[in-house]
Design a protein around this motif. Sequence first.
Motif, PDB file in Angstrom:
ATOM      1  N   ASN A   1       1.062  -1.144  -0.066  1.00  0.00           N
ATOM      2  CA  ASN A   1      -0.018  -0.078   0.061  1.00  0.00           C
ATOM      3  C   ASN A   1       0.812   1.240  -0.132  1.00  0.00           C
ATOM      4  O   ASN A   1       0.175   2.533   0.089  1.00  0.00           O
TER       5      ASN A   1
ATOM      6  N   SER B   1      -0.990  -1.593  -6.373  1.00  0.00           N
ATOM      7  CA  SER B   1      -0.940  -2.948  -5.861  1.00  0.00           C
ATOM      8  C   SER B   1      -2.220  -3.514  -7.006  1.00  0.00           C
ATOM      9  O   SER B   1      -3.009  -3.351  -6.845  1.00  0.00           O
TER      10      SER B   1
ATOM     11  N   ALA C   1      -4.651  -6.924  -7.237  1.00  0.00           N
ATOM     12  CA  ALA C   1      -5.225  -7.664  -6.156  1.00  0.00           C
ATOM     13  C   ALA C   1      -4.551  -8.816  -5.659  1.00  0.00           C
ATOM     14  O   ALA C   1      -3.985  -9.667  -6.587  1.00  0.00           O
TER      15      ALA C   1
END
Length: 227
Positions: free
Chosen positions: A188, A195, A197
């Motif tokens: 994050n 990013s 998933a």
Amino acid sequence: MTTNLDGAVVAVVGANGGLGAPIARLLAERGARLVLAARRTERLAALDIEGASIVALDVRDVGAGDALVAAAHDTFGRLDGVVNAAGVVAFGLLTDTDDVVLEELFLTNVLGPLWLMKRVVPALAATRGFFVNISAVVADMPMPGMVAYSASKAALTGADRALVRELRRVSVRLCDARPPHTETGLANRPLSGVSPALPHGLSPERVAARIVAAIEADETDVAADQF
Ligand SMILES: NC(=O)c1ccc[n+]([C@@H]2O[C@H](COP(=O)([O-])OP(=O)(O)OC[C@H]3O[C@@H](n4cnc5c(N)ncnc54)[C@H](OP(=O)(O)O)[C@@H]3O)[C@@H](O)[C@H]2O)c1
């Protein structure tokens, strides 16, 4: 062979990070005397590890290793081990990634560790010590959308594989650890990009415990499936 951490002087670079902090705490629990290093020293102090020496350093500086050795020697008179838990990530297609981000990734994840190792190895040779690099699963399984990060970790692991043998000559044990995705929050706070998933990752405590176990067992290589 095994390594006894009780009383050992161990430096953790990136000790305020999601992996560095639990590694530092576990080392302290084992009786190690710690040198805690990163750029943000207030976050190192907030770990509140009794007796730890705190040193501000940036692995992108060629002389960071000299500062680390000086802090260990000034406070404890020796250096028995280093865990390099500093690192950065970036996401996105290579064609969308700024040149400065590519440079930052390789400075922090590759050149910095090489400069660091070059400078701390003489101190570790004097104590027949150890050095751990936290690489990543992508060193073995490079991912699209993470080309530069994957390449940086593959470069670090490549260096480690040769260095394991090079450092054996001076009785320094090197360990290359390549954890899978771990819930530290690193994904994050990328240098750039978003990013993809990711499936739920491992707990930082579990990864830290595996790395400390590898130090104690003198392991030289901890692949992703060994976490
Ligand atoms: N989390 C994962 O899923 C995962 C999986 C496999 C491998 N890894 C690797 O594990 C290592 C630690 O990751 P993490 O998840 O703990 O990330 P993190 O929570 O973001 O921690 C990163 C650490 O690196 C330090 N750092 C960053 N740039 C630095 C610099 N230039 N000089 C000195 N220290 C620097 C940070 O401290 P300051 O900002 O204060 O300097 C912080 O302590 C990284 O190499 C990462 O690639 C992580």
